[in-house]
Write a protein that holds these residues in place. Sequence first.
Motif, mmCIF file in Angstrom:
data_model
loop_
_atom_site.group_PDB
_atom_site.id
_atom_site.type_symbol
_atom_site.label_atom_id
_atom_site.label_comp_id
_atom_site.label_asym_id
_atom_site.label_seq_id
_atom_site.Cartn_x
_atom_site.Cartn_y
_atom_site.Cartn_z
ATOM 1 N N PRO A 20 0.817 -1.215 0.000
ATOM 2 C CA PRO A 20 0.000 0.000 0.000
ATOM 3 C C PRO A 20 0.856 1.272 0.000
ATOM 4 N N PHE A 21 1.399 1.634 -1.147
ATOM 5 C CA PHE A 21 2.236 2.833 -1.217
ATOM 6 C C PHE A 21 1.399 4.101 -1.191
ATOM 7 N N THR A 22 0.277 4.095 -1.905
ATOM 8 C CA THR A 22 -0.623 5.245 -1.928
ATOM 9 C C THR A 22 -2.041 4.709 -1.750
ATOM 10 N N GLY A 23 -3.017 5.551 -1.843
ATOM 11 C CA GLY A 23 -4.407 5.112 -1.690
ATOM 12 C C GLY A 23 -4.977 5.646 -0.388
ATOM 13 N N GLY A 24 -6.289 5.623 -0.300
ATOM 14 C CA GLY A 24 -6.961 6.249 0.825
ATOM 15 C C GLY A 24 -6.991 5.448 2.103
ATOM 16 N N ASP A 25 -6.914 4.115 2.036
ATOM 17 C CA ASP A 25 -7.096 3.313 3.239
ATOM 18 C C ASP A 25 -5.862 3.276 4.135
ATOM 19 N N CYS A 64 -3.776 -0.555 -1.124
ATOM 20 C CA CYS A 64 -4.592 -1.178 -0.082
ATOM 21 C C CYS A 64 -6.021 -1.383 -0.588
ATOM 22 N N SER A 65 -6.120 -1.736 -1.856
ATOM 23 C CA SER A 65 -7.410 -1.954 -2.514
ATOM 24 C C SER A 65 -7.454 -3.387 -3.034
ATOM 25 N N THR A 66 -8.486 -4.134 -2.655
ATOM 26 C CA THR A 66 -8.562 -5.523 -3.098
ATOM 27 C C THR A 66 -8.618 -5.618 -4.615
ATOM 28 N N GLY A 67 -9.370 -4.757 -5.252
ATOM 29 C CA GLY A 67 -9.477 -4.801 -6.712
ATOM 30 C C GLY A 67 -8.157 -4.522 -7.405
ATOM 31 N N VAL A 68 -7.439 -3.514 -6.921
ATOM 32 C CA VAL A 68 -6.145 -3.157 -7.516
ATOM 33 C C VAL A 68 -5.137 -4.276 -7.290
ATOM 34 N N ALA A 69 -5.080 -4.791 -6.063
ATOM 35 C CA ALA A 69 -4.116 -5.853 -5.736
ATOM 36 C C ALA A 69 -4.372 -7.096 -6.583
ATOM 37 N N LEU A 74 -2.953 -10.829 -10.984
ATOM 38 C CA LEU A 74 -3.357 -11.593 -12.169
ATOM 39 C C LEU A 74 -2.557 -11.177 -13.402
ATOM 40 N N THR A 75 -2.292 -9.887 -13.528
ATOM 41 C CA THR A 75 -1.465 -9.397 -14.640
ATOM 42 C C THR A 75 -0.044 -9.933 -14.520
ATOM 43 N N ASN A 76 0.484 -9.963 -13.299
ATOM 44 C CA ASN A 76 1.825 -10.537 -13.071
ATOM 45 C C ASN A 76 1.844 -12.001 -13.480
ATOM 46 N N SER A 131 -4.507 -6.723 4.385
ATOM 47 C CA SER A 131 -5.293 -7.935 4.635
ATOM 48 C C SER A 131 -6.280 -8.216 3.515
ATOM 49 N N GLY A 132 -7.020 -7.204 3.081
ATOM 50 C CA GLY A 132 -8.015 -7.410 2.034
ATOM 51 C C GLY A 132 -7.395 -7.933 0.753
ATOM 52 N N GLY A 133 -6.292 -7.338 0.349
ATOM 53 C CA GLY A 133 -5.586 -7.808 -0.850
ATOM 54 C C GLY A 133 -5.074 -9.223 -0.688
#
Length: 195
Positions: A20-25, A64-69, A74-76, A131-133
Amino acid sequence: LFRFFPGSAVQPIWLTAIQPFTGGDWDAGVSMRIGAEILLEQVNANPILLPGYELKVVWQDGMCSTGVAKKLFLTNLFDKTYRAFAPGKTLNELDTDKSGVITTADTEPMEEVWNATIVNPDPVGMISGCSGGSMDIAYTAYMARYPLVSDASSRPALSDRNTYPNFYRTILPDSFFNAAWIAMAKALGQTSVTA
């Protein structure tokens, strides 16, 4: 798993890290990266640990976003591409607007897309920050035989080995601290606690 033949070139062992480098959570990834890079330097400098190999990490911003993580992982896994978070940039260089907060707007222009020419051979495991990711990625990682280690995922549910068989952490689950929180509330004269 790894064999080293004296006289051969040092071989890289890649890990991918979705932090979680950036993001709101929660944006603790920068401090986690600094600590991990110190550890990597120590491991790679020790001739007894992984002789003939060098641990490398491709750092990515999971916000710190489940969708982004999950999308990053999956892309990796399938496309062999990685959104490297500000490679080679110092802490001072990350806060471009000098606001005291490192944001996606600050760092997104510093991201680089890496592929299998840079990250080669394929990563053998992942470091996950939130945790969510971790929970969202865990089943896919398990099916891909990809170990998942976290330095910050503290959600108690991740302790369930039936649901998360390939998840490991270097931090205690939040539930470990319940007795301490209750003792502190009692010491402060609290008779009830609400969320």
